[in-house]
Enzyme design. Structure first.
Site, PDB file in Angstrom:
ATOM      1  N   ASP A 245     -20.149   3.357 -35.412  1.00  0.00           N
ATOM      2  CA  ASP A 245     -19.072   3.223 -34.708  1.00  0.00           C
ATOM      3  C   ASP A 245     -19.480   2.577 -33.418  1.00  0.00           C
ATOM      4  OD1 ASP A 245     -17.404   4.821 -36.507  1.00  0.00           O
ATOM      5  OD2 ASP A 245     -17.140   6.566 -35.065  1.00  0.00           O
TER       6      ASP A 245
ATOM      7  N   GLU B 278     -14.587  -3.439 -37.543  1.00  0.00           N
ATOM      8  CA  GLU B 278     -14.134  -2.868 -36.370  1.00  0.00           C
ATOM      9  C   GLU B 278     -13.905  -3.710 -35.388  1.00  0.00           C
ATOM     10  OE1 GLU B 278     -15.728   0.767 -34.506  1.00  0.00           O
ATOM     11  OE2 GLU B 278     -16.692   1.585 -36.271  1.00  0.00           O
TER      12      GLU B 278
ATOM     13  N   SER C  42     -22.552  -5.306 -54.504  1.00  0.00           N
ATOM     14  CA  SER C  42     -23.339  -5.216 -55.774  1.00  0.00           C
ATOM     15  C   SER C  42     -22.388  -4.729 -56.980  1.00  0.00           C
ATOM     16  CB  SER C  42     -24.500  -4.035 -55.767  1.00  0.00           C
ATOM     17  OG  SER C  42     -25.144  -4.391 -54.529  1.00  0.00           O
TER      18      SER C  42
ATOM     19  N   ASP D 170     -18.459   5.002 -43.579  1.00  0.00           N
ATOM     20  CA  ASP D 170     -18.293   4.553 -42.465  1.00  0.00           C
ATOM     21  C   ASP D 170     -19.373   5.443 -41.445  1.00  0.00           C
ATOM     22  OD1 ASP D 170     -17.623   3.725 -39.764  1.00  0.00           O
ATOM     23  OD2 ASP D 170     -15.389   4.094 -39.799  1.00  0.00           O
TER      24      ASP D 170
END
Length: 915
Positions: free
Chosen positions: A432, A220, A351, A429
């Site tokens: 924020d 972001e 991973s 996500d």
């Protein structure tokens, strides 16, 4: 000439006179005595040093009293020093695990405790005040306290028993008897007092684990900074959408699927762009606990592989006592400076894991592989251990072996008597950045302004007076940064405001950034670990997975009945109009999170017809096949390569553990086979550096082997292309760092020889830019490795130094030499299956590694294999401090005994703990 005076005592005569025999005798005698004294002193200092270093080594053989146990407990250790604990009750099992963890790793545990509670300044002084302030602003420990208070009685009892064991080991020990590091820190900042361990200390570690796997906060920030210097078309180029038509999804995407409605370049210059959070549940995704439908789609290419910081404006009165970053560039640097317990956040923090069903294996039972990619640390973040109840009962249901975190009871990754599992970062996500408009102590809202809450905390600092900090929060989360610099202009364009100074309205109004993150709310992962450890089948495994809320992980599964599966768990927000790609507007409540996704709606896969599942941080499902999880997945180089290797191996015959290990060590460079043909076609004068480079690359197989000269040159060339072609056109705070995303960007631009990205004041197109880069890279490689290509090796550039997390970068070389190990020359690279990642904006040093490797054979657990990055012990110079590293670097694994008879064959030490 007069005879010399025999009594002449001049300095000159004394200096040149040959000594008599008696003089010679006396001098030799004195010299011998001096030498003897020096040797004795050196011997004493050596013995003292050995004593100081060895006094913290734990007792691992014999009998020992451990008050608080219900009954006798045995702790056996194999040739690698890996412990297996056997007890008759759960209380004794976890008490003994706490005891063993403290034996091997207590300094590591205590250091983590100081990090997660914002108390590093107590150990290291004023230099850590900013870090402590930031951690306290996030409030990790307060969240952990709330989680412990909410634990069910059984889970709380496990954590309390673990703490009992830790404290029993610490009882009556001085700090230097516990670990050498306490003596080093004590010399610098005074004595250190060790506090008792508590369940909150254990659960706080889960917050650190979640932070280091926090998904896309840095993405972001980078996108927001990039919007200040790039137009929409350029943003689309450097934030390309995932190529679903050529790269796989976990559940099995269809070739040619459309890109998601919300692309990764989302809303360039428009923070808080619109997005929908839902979608149809079909295809490879299932809801609820039933079996997933088989994957019947064709085997296509999607399953193959083949500081723009600006000038700082005056700080506002809302900053946290001088510690709040002033703008996005400062915030990015501040996040980089924080201690990393798992790793510096990057797309290389990921991973690999995959599972192959018995229909494709030599044993007829599933094989499961896993290697989490984290920053290297000494000791390794993982501690191998077995936890066995003498008799499996509802009260004591554990017979589990695998990789644990010191400080945390249970096993995080491994297997029990019925099932095996692995983890990779899901990457949803869940965090924020929220732009808040703060006016007169209130956060502006379109539904009515709300008060900014404050709290004060006191930070203790070694050798200084304590300092008080003020922490401010909105309903979205803690305020972590001011918002000055170029990004303010982007917000102005989106909001119609004019904020050329620190005010954005008639009142004292200014922008700040809040962090909304799921881990800042109490969760249930602390209970999930025990559910995984005791699960006996797919249903119980999914029940445990439903509690694994933070950090969200891809869970792969296999059992002794022959089943394989995949589950995506986690506390994942439902989104309003904000898409999470750029900081959203806090004053627009329709952009707020709208609750969280239900576990039953998260993707799941059980016994797919194809007989295998691969996860490598790539998207979980094709677009529209499940709820929206994220737009910031890995770009799929590793997933595509593993998928291809698994399919090829199946086509060649039955898969073995050796095959799984071979795949883990694969070091094919994902850019090589695309770029080399273009390089070979460039015009070059005979005998020139470019011609030599073309000859070197012509016989290269594209593998980043540690001994390869071509790999060394090619990776220098890759960095050169990024530095010469892309970096000058990007804001300074977002330099190209390499890895899968940048390999995809380069591949996309290679298709357009006349792209504006290639051109600058010196070159006009792709071929000219590549020619210049080849020439520059050859010169750079000569500067780094010498003028003779025959002596070049990728491993020399791509060295790995494993540094102590606390003292390994102290700046004091003797201390660093005490605790650090390396450098080791390693193969692999970013975007490769053997994911020894490096940051092209900095250099070639290995920054991310497969932190461990496991291969589990569900037919016979004793045939399973494992390896750790370092060793079982956290004590410098202990035989098991770094005894696994050479094998790890060579992609070798070690036997993983599990059953009692196999453990007996490998046992080196046995410690009996008595009540």
């Amino acid at each position: 000439m007069a005879d010399a005076d025999p009594e002449d005592s001049s300095a000159l005569v004394a200096a040149v006179r040959r000594p008599s025999g008696s003089h010679r005798f006396v001098s030799m005698k004195v010299l011998i005595r001096v030498l003897a004294a020096v040797l004795v002193l050196l011997l004493i200092l050596t013995l003292l040093g050995v004593f100081i270093m060895r006094r913290s080594f734990p007792t691992t053989d014999g009998d020992m009293s451990l008050p608080g146990l219900d009954a006798e407990v045995s702790v056996t250790r194999d040739e690698s020093g890996v412990p297996t604990v056997e007890a008759s009750t759960s209380h004794d099992l976890f008490m003994a695990q706490g005891f063993v963890h403290a034996q091997d790793r207590f300094w590591e545990m205590d250091f983590r405790r100081h990090v997660t509670s914002g108390r590093l300044s107590e150990l290291f002084g004023e230099s850590q005040f900013g870090t402590d302030s930031f951690i306290r602003t996030l409030g990790w420990r307060k969240v952990a306290e709330a989680e412990v208070a909410a634990l069910d009685d059984k889970t709380r009892a496990y954590y309390e028993a673990y703490a009992e064991g830790v404290n029993a080991y610490l009882h009556d020990k001085s700090p230097t008897e516990v670990s050498l590091e306490y003596g080093i820190v004590g010399l610098q900042n005074g004595g250190v007092e060790i506090e008792e361990w508590t369940p909150v200390d254990s659960v706080s570690w889960l917050k650190a684990m979640a932070w280091d796997l926090r998904s896309n906060v840095e993405d972001e920030i980078d996108r927001a900074i990039s919007t200040t210097g790039l137009d929409d078309e350029q943003m689309a180029d450097i934030y390309p959408d995932y190529p679903y038509d050529t790269r796989p999804t976990i559940t099995g995407g269809n070739a040619g699927a459309k890109a998601p409605a919300t692309s990764r370049k989302s809303g360039a210059g428009k923070p808080g762009g619109d997005s929908k959070s839902g979608g149809d549940k079909s295809g490879g995704s299932t809801a609820g606990g039933g079996d997933a439908p088989g994957d019947n789609s064709s085997e296509d290419e999607a399953r193959a592989g083949g500081e723009v910081a600006g000038v700082n404006a005056p700080r506002t009165d809302a900053e946290v006592d001088g510690q709040t970053p002033g703008n996005l560039g400062e915030l990015k640097q501040h996040l980089k400076s924080l201690p990393t317990l798992l790793g510096v956040n990057s797309h290389d923090i990921g991973s690999n894991s995959w599972v192959v069903s018995g229909e494709h294996t030599a044993t007829g039972a599933p094989l499961l592989a896993n290697d989490p990619h984290l920053s290297p640390s000494m000791p390794s973040v993982w501690h191998q251990i077995g936890l066995r109840c003498t008799e499996i009962t509802p009260e004591c249901p554990f017979d589990v072996s695998g990789f644990s975190f010191s400080g945390l009871p249970g096993v995080v990754i491994g297997h029990n008597q019925n099932i095996a599992w692995g983890l990779t970062n899901l990457g949803p996500d869940v965090a924020d950045l929220v732009v808040e408009r703060i006016r007169d102590g209130e956060a502006v809202r379109d539904t009515g302004d709300e008060a900014v809450t404050t709290r004060k905390e006191t930070v203790k600092i070694a050798k200084q007076e304590p300092r008080e900090i003020t922490i401010r929060s909105t309903s979205n989360g803690p305020l972590i940064s001011d918002l000055e610099g170029p990004y303010r202009g982007v917000l102005d364009a989106a909001t119609g405001a004019d904020t050329s100074d620190t005010k954005s309205g008639p009142a004292e109004e200014h922008y700040q950034l809040a962090l909304q993150w799921t881990a800042l709310q109490p969760g249930s992962t602390a209970s999930a670990i025990f559910g995984l450890n005791a699960a006996r089948n797919w249903g119980e495994f999914r029940q445990a997975a439903s509690l694994f809320d933070v950090p969200s992980q891809n869970l792969i599964y296999a059992d002794t009945a022959g089943n394989i599966g995949y589950q995506a768990p986690g506390k994942i927000p439902k989104r309003g109009k904000g898409d999470g790609m750029l900081p959203r507007h806090g004053w627009k409540t329709d952009e707020n999170w709208q609750g969280y996704l239900d576990f039953k709606d998260l993707p799941s896969l059980y016994n797919p017809e194809r007989g295998w599942i691969v996860t490598a941080n790539n998207p979980v499902t094709p677009p529209g096949d499940s709820v929206q999880l994220s737009n910031d997945f890995d770009d799929g180089d590793r997933a595509r390569r593993i998928t291809k290797l698994v399919q090829d191996t199946i086509a060649d015959g039955d898969v073995t553990t050796d095959d799984m290990s071979r795949i883990q060590g694969d070091d094919l460079n994902p850019l090589a086979l695309t770029l080399i043909p273009l390089l070979e076609d460039l015009e070059a004068e005979e005998g020139s550096d470019i011609a030599e480079a073309q000859e070197l690359l012509s016989s290269w197989d594209g593998r980043d082997d540690a001994n390869s000269a071509a790999a060394a040159y090619f990776n220098v060339l890759t960095k050169t292309i990024l530095d010469e072609v892309f970096a000058p056109k990007l804001p300074d705070a977002v330099p190209p760092g390499g890895g899968s995303r940048w390999y995809l960007i380069i591949k996309n631009q290679l298709k357009d020889p006349d792209s504006d990205w290639w051109a600058d004041s010196e070159v006009d197109d792709r071929d000219e830019a590549l020619t210049r880069a080849m020439d520059s890279a050859w010169e750079t490689t000569e500067d780094l490795l010498g003028s003779e290509p025959v002596t070049w090796r990728w491993g020399i550039l791509h060295r790995l130094t494993i540094r102590n997390a606390s003292l390994g970068e102290s700046g004091i070389k003797p201390i660093e030499q005490l605790f650090n190990r390396g450098p080791y020359e390693v193969a692999g690279g970013s975007g490769e299956v053997n994911a020894t990642g490096w940051d092209a904006s900095v250099g070639f040093e290995t920054n991310w590694v497969p932190s461990m490797r496991q291969i589990i054979d569900l037919k016979d657990f004793n045939h399973s294999q494992w390896i750790n990055l370092t060793g079982a012990s956290g004590h410098a110079f202990h035989p098991h401090y770094a005894d696994q590293t050479e094998d790890w670097a060579a992609n070798k694994t070690r036997p993983w005994p599990y059953t009692p008879d196999a453990l007996d064959r490998h046992t080196e030490d046995t410690l009996v703990l008595r009540p």
